[in-house]
Scaffold this motif. Structure first.
Motif, PDB file in Angstrom:
ATOM      1  N   GLU A  69     -44.144 -13.964  46.129  1.00 37.02           N
ATOM      2  CA  GLU A  69     -44.955 -14.871  46.950  1.00 37.02           C
ATOM      3  C   GLU A  69     -46.410 -14.917  46.493  1.00 37.02           C
ATOM      4  O   GLU A  69     -47.098 -13.889  46.501  1.00 37.02           O
ATOM      5  CB  GLU A  69     -44.894 -14.446  48.421  1.00 37.02           C
ATOM      6  CG  GLU A  69     -45.721 -15.342  49.325  1.00 37.02           C
ATOM      7  CD  GLU A  69     -45.409 -15.168  50.798  1.00 37.02           C
ATOM      8  OE1 GLU A  69     -46.055 -15.843  51.606  1.00 37.02           O
ATOM      9  OE2 GLU A  69     -44.530 -14.351  51.140  1.00 37.02           O
TER      10      GLU A  69
ATOM     11  N   LEU B 260     -49.626 -12.894  48.254  1.00 35.83           N
ATOM     12  CA  LEU B 260     -49.152 -11.694  48.960  1.00 35.83           C
ATOM     13  C   LEU B 260     -50.209 -10.583  48.979  1.00 35.83           C
ATOM     14  O   LEU B 260     -50.339  -9.857  49.957  1.00 35.83           O
ATOM     15  CB  LEU B 260     -47.873 -11.178  48.285  1.00 35.83           C
ATOM     16  CG  LEU B 260     -47.305  -9.858  48.829  1.00 35.83           C
ATOM     17  CD1 LEU B 260     -46.879  -9.990  50.288  1.00 35.83           C
ATOM     18  CD2 LEU B 260     -46.117  -9.390  47.976  1.00 35.83           C
TER      19      LEU B 260
ATOM     20  N   GLN C 117     -46.983  -3.818  53.461  1.00 31.51           N
ATOM     21  CA  GLN C 117     -47.565  -4.196  52.170  1.00 31.51           C
ATOM     22  C   GLN C 117     -46.864  -3.435  51.039  1.00 31.51           C
ATOM     23  O   GLN C 117     -46.538  -4.012  49.991  1.00 31.51           O
ATOM     24  CB  GLN C 117     -49.073  -3.907  52.175  1.00 31.51           C
ATOM     25  CG  GLN C 117     -49.836  -4.409  50.985  1.00 31.51           C
ATOM     26  CD  GLN C 117     -49.945  -5.930  50.909  1.00 31.51           C
ATOM     27  OE1 GLN C 117     -49.205  -6.535  50.158  1.00 31.51           O
ATOM     28  NE2 GLN C 117     -50.857  -6.525  51.670  1.00 31.51           N
TER      29      GLN C 117
ATOM     30  N   TYR D 122     -43.231  -4.871  50.680  1.00 32.47           N
ATOM     31  CA  TYR D 122     -43.244  -6.215  50.079  1.00 32.47           C
ATOM     32  C   TYR D 122     -43.623  -6.162  48.601  1.00 32.47           C
ATOM     33  O   TYR D 122     -43.104  -6.924  47.783  1.00 32.47           O
ATOM     34  CB  TYR D 122     -44.218  -7.137  50.826  1.00 32.47           C
ATOM     35  CG  TYR D 122     -43.798  -7.479  52.236  1.00 32.47           C
ATOM     36  CD1 TYR D 122     -42.482  -7.316  52.667  1.00 32.47           C
ATOM     37  CD2 TYR D 122     -44.732  -7.971  53.156  1.00 32.47           C
ATOM     38  CE1 TYR D 122     -42.108  -7.638  53.966  1.00 32.47           C
ATOM     39  CE2 TYR D 122     -44.364  -8.305  54.456  1.00 32.47           C
ATOM     40  CZ  TYR D 122     -43.049  -8.124  54.857  1.00 32.47           C
ATOM     41  OH  TYR D 122     -42.688  -8.446  56.139  1.00 32.47           O
TER      42      TYR D 122
ATOM     43  N   GLU E 277     -41.388  -7.482  45.555  1.00 31.86           N
ATOM     44  CA  GLU E 277     -41.918  -8.362  44.518  1.00 31.86           C
ATOM     45  C   GLU E 277     -41.631  -7.814  43.117  1.00 31.86           C
ATOM     46  O   GLU E 277     -41.213  -8.548  42.220  1.00 31.86           O
ATOM     47  CB  GLU E 277     -43.429  -8.551  44.716  1.00 31.86           C
ATOM     48  CG  GLU E 277     -44.065  -9.455  43.671  1.00 31.86           C
ATOM     49  CD  GLU E 277     -45.579  -9.548  43.849  1.00 31.86           C
ATOM     50  OE1 GLU E 277     -46.039 -10.620  44.275  1.00 31.86           O
ATOM     51  OE2 GLU E 277     -46.279  -8.553  43.581  1.00 31.86           O
TER      52      GLU E 277
ATOM     53  N   THR F 106     -45.476 -13.195  54.108  1.00 31.40           N
ATOM     54  CA  THR F 106     -46.779 -13.104  54.776  1.00 31.40           C
ATOM     55  C   THR F 106     -46.805 -13.854  56.112  1.00 31.40           C
ATOM     56  O   THR F 106     -47.799 -13.806  56.817  1.00 31.40           O
ATOM     57  CB  THR F 106     -47.899 -13.671  53.877  1.00 31.40           C
ATOM     58  OG1 THR F 106     -47.673 -15.078  53.685  1.00 31.40           O
ATOM     59  CG2 THR F 106     -47.927 -12.983  52.531  1.00 31.40           C
TER      60      THR F 106
END
Length: 310
Positions: A164, A167, A178, A181, A185, A210
Motif C-alpha cells: 500500500e 503505509l 505498523q 503491516y 508488505e 491504513t
C-alpha cells in the motif's frame, strides 16, 4: 462520468462470516459502496452468502483461509500440520509461527486450497474471478508458490498484492499494527516475482491497511486514493483508456463492512472474533455508503468495478 482516471475494485472481505456481516455487505453493495466480495467458504454462513450474491448479482471471489476455523478438506480435519489439537487452524499469528518453524506441510496447503476452490464452485456454480488470502496468508513464504500454482492450474486470473502506498506515513497506526503491516508488505513484495512467473495478475495499486475499522473516514480514503493516483499504472493489468493516451490506474480497496456479529453466531467454527463483534464493521459500512464518499469518486473520476471488469 467522463473517462475514468481509476478503475477501483472495492472488495468486501469475509462474506459468509455471519448473517449480520452478510446483510451489511449486501446493504453496502446496494448503496454503491462496494463492487465485489470475497467469500470465506469455511465460514458458518457461506451458503447463505453465496445465495445472496446470486440473488443480488454481486461479483464474488474466494477468500482462501488457512488461519481461522476448520479446514474444508475432510482428510485434514483430524490430524494435520494445518490444525491444532482441537482441529482448528492455528490462527493469524500461530500459522505464521508454525510456518517459520518449518512445521507446515505444503502438500496439505495445496490440498486445502484446492478443496476450498471446489467448495466455492459447489456454492456459486462457477470458479472464483479472483482469489486472495484471509489475513494475507497467500503471500507468506512457501505458501505463495503453492497458491500461485493453484491459481495457474485452475485459471483464476487475479489475486491481491497488499503493498500500500502511504503505509509508512501513518502516525495514527499503533506500533503492533505498523509492524504487522510492514511484514505483510515485505511478504507481498517477495510474492511479486512468484505471481509474475505464473502469469497471475493484480491491480496496479492496493489500498485498505491504513483505512481499516475506526481508521476509515472520507478524508482517510481521499488520502489513500491520492496516493494510488500518484503511484500510477504498474503494467500488471492491461486496462487503458480506450481512445485516449492516458492509462487508467487499476486499484483494489479492501474493506470489512457489516453489522456487529452477535456473540456465538457466525465465525468459521470457533464463533465470531472481537473485531467482528465490534462497532468497527458498522463504522466501515456507514463510511462506505456516505454520499460524500460517492461524490468524491465522481469528482476524482474513480469508477467502481469488479475484478472481472479489469
Amino acid at each position: 462520468m467522463p473517462q475514468p482516471r481509476m478503475m477501483l475494485v472495492v472488495t468486501g472481505d469475509d462474506f459468509g462470516y455471519c448473517p449480520r456481516r452478510n446483510q451489511g455487505i449486501v446493504d453496502c453493495f446496494q448503496a454503491g459502496g462496494i463492487s465485489n466480495v470475497s467469500l470465506l467458504v469455511n465460514a458458518s454462513f457461506a451458503k447463505e452468502a453465496a445465495d445472496l450474491a446470486k440473488r443480488h448479482n454481486i461479483p464474488i471471489g474466494l477468500h482462501a483461509n488457512l488461519s481461522e476455523g476448520i479446514p474444508v478438506c475432510q482428510s485434514l480435519q483430524q490430524a494435520s500440520t494445518l490444525t491444532n489439537h482441537c482441529g482448528f487452524f492455528h490462527g493469524k499469528m500461530g500459522f505464521r509461527q508454525a510456518l517459520e518453524r518449518g512445521q507446515v506441510s505444503m502438500k496439505q496447503v495445496d490440498l486445502e486450497l484446492r478443496a476450498q476452490v471446489r467448495h466455492f464452485r459447489e456454492l456459486t456454480g462457477h470458479l472464483p474471478y479472483h482469489m486472495d488470502g484471509h489475513q494475507h496468508v497467500h503471500v507468506l513464504p512457501e505458501v505463495r508458490e503453492v497458491f500461485a500454482q493453484v491459481l495457474s492450474d485452475l485459471r483464476i486470473p487475479y489475486t491481491r498484492v497488499p503493498v500500500e502506498p502511504g503505509l509508512h506515513s501513518c502516525p495514527w497506526l499503533p506500533a503492533h499494527l505498523q509492524r504487522f503491516y510492514t511484514q505483510v508488505e515485505r511478504d507481498a513484495l517477495d510474492s511479486i516475482p512468484v505471481f509474475t512467473r505464473y502469469g497471475i495478475r493484480w491491480p496496479d495499486v492496493y489500498l485498505g491497511l491504513t483505512t481499516m475499522g475506526q481508521n476509515m473516514s472520507v478524508p482517510s480514503l481521499q488520502r489513500a486514493l491520492s496516493h494510488a493516483l500518484a503511484a500510477g499504472p504498474s503494467g500488471t493489468t492491461s486496462s487503458s483508456a480506450s481512445g485516449s493516451n492516458q492509462p487508467v490506474v487499476t486499484a483494489e480497496l479492501m474493506v470489512h463492512p457489516g453489522y456487529p456479529s452477535h456473540p456465538q453466531e457466525g465465525g468459521c467454527g470457533e464463533g465470531p472474533d472481537d473485531f467482528s463483534q465490534s462497532s468497527d464493521r458498522q463504522h466501515e459500512l456507514n463510511v462506505l455508503r456516505d454520499p460524500s464518499l460517492l461524490a468524491l469518486y465522481s469528482q476524482e473520476r474513480v469508477q467502481l468495478c469488479a475484478f472481472k471488469d479489469l
